[in-house]
Motif scaffolding. Structure first.
Motif, PDB file in Angstrom:
ATOM      1  N   TYR A  36       0.860  -1.177   0.000  1.00  0.00           N
ATOM      2  CA  TYR A  36       0.000   0.000   0.000  1.00  0.00           C
ATOM      3  C   TYR A  36       0.898   1.228   0.000  1.00  0.00           C
ATOM      4  CZ  TYR A  36      -4.167  -2.731   1.267  1.00  0.00           C
ATOM      5  OH  TYR A  36      -5.224  -3.607   1.273  1.00  0.00           O
ATOM      6  N   TYR A  93       3.862   0.846   2.393  1.00  0.00           N
ATOM      7  CA  TYR A  93       3.696  -0.114   3.481  1.00  0.00           C
ATOM      8  C   TYR A  93       3.431  -1.505   2.917  1.00  0.00           C
ATOM      9  CZ  TYR A  93       2.795   4.043   6.373  1.00  0.00           C
ATOM     10  OH  TYR A  93       2.885   5.252   7.018  1.00  0.00           O
ATOM     11  N   CYS A  94       4.010  -2.494   3.546  1.00  0.00           N
ATOM     12  CA  CYS A  94       3.663  -3.860   3.187  1.00  0.00           C
ATOM     13  C   CYS A  94       2.697  -4.416   4.228  1.00  0.00           C
ATOM     14  CB  CYS A  94       4.892  -4.745   3.064  1.00  0.00           C
ATOM     15  SG  CYS A  94       5.929  -4.843   4.532  1.00  0.00           S
ATOM     16  N   LYS A  95       1.896  -5.342   3.778  1.00  0.00           N
ATOM     17  CA  LYS A  95       0.905  -5.949   4.643  1.00  0.00           C
ATOM     18  C   LYS A  95       0.828  -7.438   4.365  1.00  0.00           C
ATOM     19  CE  LYS A  95      -3.662  -5.909   4.017  1.00  0.00           C
ATOM     20  NZ  LYS A  95      -5.069  -5.434   3.915  1.00  0.00           N
ATOM     21  N   ARG A  97      -1.824 -10.594   5.143  1.00  0.00           N
ATOM     22  CA  ARG A  97      -3.147 -10.976   5.637  1.00  0.00           C
ATOM     23  C   ARG A  97      -3.304 -12.484   5.581  1.00  0.00           C
ATOM     24  NH1 ARG A  97      -8.020 -11.780   3.111  1.00  0.00           N
ATOM     25  NH2 ARG A  97      -7.269 -10.885   1.150  1.00  0.00           N
ATOM     26  N   GLU A 102      -4.317  -9.433  10.097  1.00  0.00           N
ATOM     27  CA  GLU A 102      -3.456  -8.711   9.170  1.00  0.00           C
ATOM     28  C   GLU A 102      -2.377  -7.968   9.948  1.00  0.00           C
ATOM     29  OE1 GLU A 102      -6.277  -6.266   7.005  1.00  0.00           O
ATOM     30  OE2 GLU A 102      -5.734  -4.533   8.220  1.00  0.00           O
ATOM     31  N   TYR A 103      -1.227  -7.864   9.309  1.00  0.00           N
ATOM     32  CA  TYR A 103      -0.054  -7.265   9.928  1.00  0.00           C
ATOM     33  C   TYR A 103       0.566  -6.270   8.955  1.00  0.00           C
ATOM     34  CZ  TYR A 103      -0.696 -11.595  12.547  1.00  0.00           C
ATOM     35  OH  TYR A 103      -1.234 -12.635  13.270  1.00  0.00           O
ATOM     36  N   TRP A 104       1.052  -5.169   9.504  1.00  0.00           N
ATOM     37  CA  TRP A 104       1.640  -4.106   8.689  1.00  0.00           C
ATOM     38  C   TRP A 104       3.110  -3.921   9.006  1.00  0.00           C
ATOM     39  CZ3 TRP A 104      -0.981  -1.411   4.914  1.00  0.00           C
ATOM     40  CH2 TRP A 104      -2.365  -1.538   4.880  1.00  0.00           C
TER      41      TRP A 104
END
Length: 114
Positions: A36, A93-95, A97, A102-104
């Motif tokens: 993102y 940002y990477c994510k 799921r 979900e983790y950022w």
């Protein structure tokens, strides 16, 4: 689960970059990793996503000049972008799921100069 992004920086318009994001911890084999971006004063928007099986999805604004890929063995996702424009300037940002979680990552700044 922790995500560590890297690869941002200052790039001239028309140039290219490669972002990386490594996930660590106990991670399900079935997951989606994505990138993102958020520019100042704007919402955070999806750039690209890739499932563990390799299905990809891109935002219209980048799909002709971006490639998302991943190394499942290393739980790492990559984003390659070319023909960069000043409007690509943002924090990326990477994510990750998986199921209902979900983790950022912490974000990496990309600045494209004109």
């Amino acid at each position: 689960v922790q995500l560590q992004a890297s690869g941002g920086g200052l790039v001239q318009a028309g140039g290219s970059l490669r972002l990386s994001c490594a996930a660590s911890g106990i991670i399900s084999r079935i997951n989606v990793m994505s990138w993102y971006r958020q520019a100042p004063g704007k919402r955070r928007d999806l750039v690209a996503a890739i499932s563990n099986s390799g299905y990809t999805d891109y935002a219209d604004s980048v799909k002709d000049r971006s490639t998302i890929s991943r190394d499942n063995a290393k739980n790492t996702v990559f984003l390659e972008m070319s023909s960069l424009k000043p409007e690509d300037t943002a924090v990326y940002y990477c994510k990750l799921r998986e199921f209902n979680d979900e983790y950022w990552g912490q974000g990496t700044q990309v600045t494209v100069s004109s």
